[in-house]
Design a protein around this motif. Structure first.
Motif, short mmCIF file in Angstrom:
data_model
loop_
_atom_site.label_atom_id
_atom_site.label_comp_id
_atom_site.label_asym_id
_atom_site.label_seq_id
_atom_site.Cartn_x
_atom_site.Cartn_y
_atom_site.Cartn_z
N TRP A 115 0.83 -1.21 0.00
CA TRP A 115 0.00 0.00 0.00
C TRP A 115 0.87 1.28 0.00
CZ3 TRP A 115 -4.60 1.37 -1.30
CH2 TRP A 115 -5.19 2.52 -0.78
N ASN A 140 -5.36 -8.42 0.05
CA ASN A 140 -5.78 -7.25 -0.74
C ASN A 140 -4.68 -6.19 -0.81
OD1 ASN A 140 -7.77 -6.16 -2.38
ND2 ASN A 140 -8.56 -4.85 -0.73
N ARG A 160 -3.05 -4.50 1.43
CA ARG A 160 -3.15 -3.33 2.32
C ARG A 160 -2.03 -3.26 3.34
NH1 ARG A 160 -6.75 -1.85 -1.42
NH2 ARG A 160 -7.93 -0.02 -0.74
N SER A 161 -1.13 -4.25 3.37
CA SER A 161 0.05 -4.06 4.20
C SER A 161 0.94 -3.06 3.45
CB SER A 161 0.77 -5.38 4.44
OG SER A 161 1.01 -6.03 3.23
N ALA A 187 -10.30 -17.45 2.65
CA ALA A 187 -9.34 -16.44 3.13
C ALA A 187 -9.39 -15.13 2.36
CB ALA A 187 -7.93 -17.02 3.06
N GLY A 212 -8.02 -0.29 10.76
CA GLY A 212 -8.57 0.99 10.30
C GLY A 212 -8.99 1.02 8.85
N PHE A 266 -10.91 -2.87 3.87
CA PHE A 266 -10.48 -3.52 2.63
C PHE A 266 -9.35 -4.49 2.88
CE2 PHE A 266 -12.09 0.73 1.08
CZ PHE A 266 -13.30 0.23 0.63
N VAL A 305 -4.11 -8.61 13.01
CA VAL A 305 -4.36 -7.16 13.10
C VAL A 305 -5.01 -6.78 14.43
CG1 VAL A 305 -4.56 -6.94 10.59
CG2 VAL A 305 -6.62 -7.33 11.94
N HIS A 306 -4.83 -5.53 14.79
CA HIS A 306 -5.44 -5.01 16.02
C HIS A 306 -6.38 -3.87 15.64
CE1 HIS A 306 -1.76 -2.78 15.08
NE2 HIS A 306 -2.51 -1.71 15.35
N MET A 342 2.72 -13.62 9.08
CA MET A 342 2.95 -12.88 7.82
C MET A 342 3.02 -13.81 6.60
SD MET A 342 2.82 -9.99 9.21
CE MET A 342 2.97 -8.95 7.77
N GLY A 343 2.19 -14.85 6.60
CA GLY A 343 2.11 -15.73 5.43
C GLY A 343 3.27 -16.70 5.33
N GLY A 351 2.53 -20.87 5.70
CA GLY A 351 1.70 -21.58 4.73
C GLY A 351 0.62 -20.65 4.20
N TRP A 367 -6.00 6.71 -1.41
CA TRP A 367 -5.37 7.88 -0.80
C TRP A 367 -3.86 7.78 -0.75
CZ3 TRP A 367 -2.38 6.79 3.33
CH2 TRP A 367 -2.71 5.69 4.12
N LYS A 378 -2.38 4.32 20.20
CA LYS A 378 -3.38 3.43 20.80
C LYS A 378 -2.79 2.76 22.03
CE LYS A 378 -5.48 2.02 16.42
NZ LYS A 378 -5.20 1.07 15.35
C1 LIG Z 1 -5.65 2.59 5.86
C2 LIG Z 1 -5.07 1.43 6.60
C3 LIG Z 1 -5.32 1.32 7.96
C4 LIG Z 1 -4.81 0.24 8.66
N1 LIG Z 1 -5.07 0.16 9.99
C5 LIG Z 1 -4.61 -0.89 10.68
C6 LIG Z 1 -4.94 -1.04 12.05
O1 LIG Z 1 -5.63 -0.21 12.65
N2 LIG Z 1 -4.48 -2.15 12.69
C7 LIG Z 1 -3.75 -3.10 12.06
O2 LIG Z 1 -3.40 -4.10 12.70
N3 LIG Z 1 -3.42 -2.99 10.77
C8 LIG Z 1 -3.83 -1.91 10.06
N4 LIG Z 1 -3.54 -1.81 8.74
C9 LIG Z 1 -2.73 -2.87 8.11
C10 LIG Z 1 -3.61 -4.00 7.55
O3 LIG Z 1 -4.64 -4.32 8.42
C11 LIG Z 1 -2.76 -5.26 7.40
O4 LIG Z 1 -1.64 -4.99 6.61
C12 LIG Z 1 -3.52 -6.44 6.78
O5 LIG Z 1 -2.68 -7.57 6.87
C13 LIG Z 1 -3.85 -6.21 5.30
O6 LIG Z 1 -4.65 -7.28 4.83
P1 LIG Z 1 -4.59 -7.70 3.30
O7 LIG Z 1 -5.68 -8.69 3.05
O8 LIG Z 1 -4.55 -6.52 2.41
O9 LIG Z 1 -3.24 -8.48 3.27
P2 LIG Z 1 -1.84 -8.23 2.43
O10 LIG Z 1 -1.42 -6.85 2.64
O11 LIG Z 1 -2.12 -8.64 1.02
O12 LIG Z 1 -0.95 -9.26 3.16
C14 LIG Z 1 -0.51 -9.01 4.49
C15 LIG Z 1 0.20 -10.25 5.04
O13 LIG Z 1 -0.72 -11.33 5.11
C16 LIG Z 1 -0.26 -12.43 4.37
N5 LIG Z 1 -1.43 -13.08 3.76
C17 LIG Z 1 -2.44 -12.50 3.08
N6 LIG Z 1 -3.33 -13.44 2.70
C18 LIG Z 1 -2.87 -14.63 3.16
C19 LIG Z 1 -3.34 -15.97 3.07
N7 LIG Z 1 -4.47 -16.30 2.45
N8 LIG Z 1 -2.58 -16.94 3.63
C20 LIG Z 1 -1.42 -16.64 4.29
N9 LIG Z 1 -0.94 -15.40 4.40
C21 LIG Z 1 -1.66 -14.40 3.84
C22 LIG Z 1 0.71 -11.86 3.34
O14 LIG Z 1 1.68 -12.83 2.94
C23 LIG Z 1 1.34 -10.72 4.11
O15 LIG Z 1 2.39 -11.16 4.90
C24 LIG Z 1 -4.02 -0.75 7.99
C25 LIG Z 1 -3.78 -0.63 6.62
C26 LIG Z 1 -4.29 0.46 5.92
C27 LIG Z 1 -4.01 0.57 4.45
#
Ligand SMILES: Cc1cc2nc3c(=O)[nH]c(=O)nc-3n(C[C@H](O)[C@H](O)[C@H](O)COP(=O)(O)OP(=O)(O)OC[C@H]3O[C@@H](n4cnc5c(N)ncnc54)[C@H](O)[C@@H]3O)c2cc1C
Length: 441
Positions: free
Chosen positions: A6, A40, A42-43, A77, A100, A103, A114-115, A160-161, A164, A304, A349
């Protein structure tokens, strides 16, 4: 192709594949090259990008069953938390823990553990996960839980994936009476007051502070502390009470192009922060707000991340233990203000206790903020890392894009254990991200 998280930094060359079913996923996982699952995206950094192959899990987007007695949802998932809300809020259920943005996929929420704003009361996402169907390096799916292979289950939360591919999961939702939140905004003229407010309101389910990280001296840590709780039906006026679980739908704006580099500078950020604090301090302190506005204000502006321009941005997020938090946060905020490099979004927080294998949270205070990628950014982030380590802090891998491997190990002795588990179970050669390679996990 070139892929990023992201924060749009770093840019990694990868082969992106999007399996449509378990058989296709199995074939990819058991291939010759290491893979990493992606939800998605969003990390912020490079945790969901492989230097070989990245597996886009978004086709795994089916909800499979729901128990209306217990609130247990079984889903694939790739289901987004936002889709869970759309489907189940009208029936009186809401996620137990949400970050937060809505998506995020369930796989991403589990892998980053996540928290939300309620960590001090409810813990992290893992607390609502009953079991996980995890695909291992041999392509087989095993159901893991607190009773079945608890070690792997515990390391998959926050793993962090790297343990597996999460294929399916069972999570528990929370019952709610309405789609509304009772919000209280409390201005705090400095960091000490903000922390005192968190402690005084420890019983309130949701709390978060927005910090003006450009202010210095007596105003260091000037914040708005925002408390929240799910409104009851009796809290609504007659009109809202007619459809208590429907707060209406807001549209979302989208940032149409990358902002030029000069748009974000210390003056524009300072002006924004000043205005935000003053408006917040002046607005009524109590308000009834809809769930989307309360939990996901950033989602109202799609894409954004383009505000930071093509070079992207990095987020810094650490947690400091309770006993060092006050001194550590003061030092961090002083360094940030000194560099004049603060962002629009600095968030504080209070975390409650958490004992986990590799997840980020621990009892204390967590500070998160964005920095546009500029020449001085990486050295500043190294300095912030060092301050956090000195105060016994650790770092959130879902936000990291540039940390050094020795910093991770200095901060978190659990990293060696995690690496040992990966080696012992033959995971290290099969599951790797650009981040795991950089951090030597
Ligand atoms: C605007 C914004 C606000 C946020 N606020 C917070 C917050 O308040 N608290 C918080 O904790 N985080 C927050 N985040 C971070 C977000 O919640 C995490 O990064 C979350 O992991 C993103 O989920 P994703 O599906 O997009 O995963 P990705 O970003 O695609 O992946 C994140 C991790 O998960 C692993 N993963 C994804 N899918 C799988 C699967 N099926 N099997 C195994 N591993 C998998 C990936 O390998 C990677 O290591 C925020 C992010 C944004 C953009």
């Amino acid at each position: 192709m070139k892929l990023t998280g992201w924060g749009r930094f770093p840019v990694v060359e990868t082969q992106l594949r999007a399996p449509r079913d378990v058989a296709a996923l199995q074939a990819m996982v058991t291939g010759d090259e290491p893979v990493i699952a992606r939800g998605n995206g969003r990390s912020y950094g490079d945790s969901a990008v492989g230097t070989h192959t990245t597996l886009d899990m978004r086709h795994f987007d089916h909800m499979l069953s729901f128990d209306a007695e217990t609130g247990v949802l079984v889903a694939e998932a790739g289901v987004l938390l936002g889709d869970v809300i759309d489907a189940f809020l009208p029936r009186g259920w809401f996620p137990m823990v949400t970050p937060g943005t809505k998506f995020v996929t369930l796989g991403g929420a589990i892998a980053a553990d996540v928290h939300g704003k309620n960590h001090h009361v409810d813990g992290s996402f893992g607390t609502c996960v009953d079991w996980i169907d995890l695909m291992g390096p041999d392509g087989q799916i095993r159901r893991i839980s607190r009773d079945d292979d608890a070690d792997l289950f515990r390391h998959t939360l926050g793993g962090m994936g790297l343990t597996g591919v999460i294929v399916r999961t069972a999570i528990r939702l929370r019952p709610v009476e309405t789609a509304w939140i009772n919000q209280t905004t409390l201005p705090a003229p400095d960091l000490g007051t903000a922390m005192d407010l968190f402690e005084q309101h420890a019983h309130v389910p949701y709390s978060v502070a927005w910090i003006d990280c450009m202010s210095r001296g007596a105003h260091l840590g000037r914040s708005l502390v925002m408390l929240g709780d799910h409104a009851k039906r009796a809290d609504l006026d007659a009109k809202k009470a007619r459809t208590p679980l429907d707060a209406g739908h807001k549209g979302a704006l989208s940032v149409p192009f990358d902002f030029p580099g000069f748009a974000l500078n210390r003056w524009s950020v300072r002006a924004f922060n000043e205005l935000y604090y003053r408006v917040g301090a002046w607005k009524p302190t109590k308000a009834l707000v809809d769930w989307d506005t309360y939990f996901y204000p950033l989602d109202a502006v799609l894409k954004w991340n383009r505000i930071y321009g093509r070079r992207g941005f990095a987020q810094f997020q650490c947690v400091l233990p309770l006993d060092t938090a006050r001194a550590g946060l003061t030092e961090l905020l002083e360094a940030i203000a000194e560099a004049g490099a603060g962002s629009f979004l600095a968030v504080l927080k209070r975390f409650g206790p958490q004992d986990s294998a590799f997840s980020f949270p621990m009892e204390g205070y967590t500070l998160a903020l964005d920095f546009p990628m500029k020449p001085h950014t990486l050295p500043l982030l190294d300095l912030l890392d060092a301050i956090a380590v000195t105060h016994g802090g650790r770092f959130y891998l879902a936000k990291d894009s540039r940390m050094r491997p020795d910093t991770l190990r200095e901060a978190d002795s659990r990293a060696d254990e995690f690496e040992a588990l990966r080696e012992a179970r033959g995971l290290k050669d099969h599951f790797a991200s650009a981040q795991s390679e950089r951090l030597s996990l």
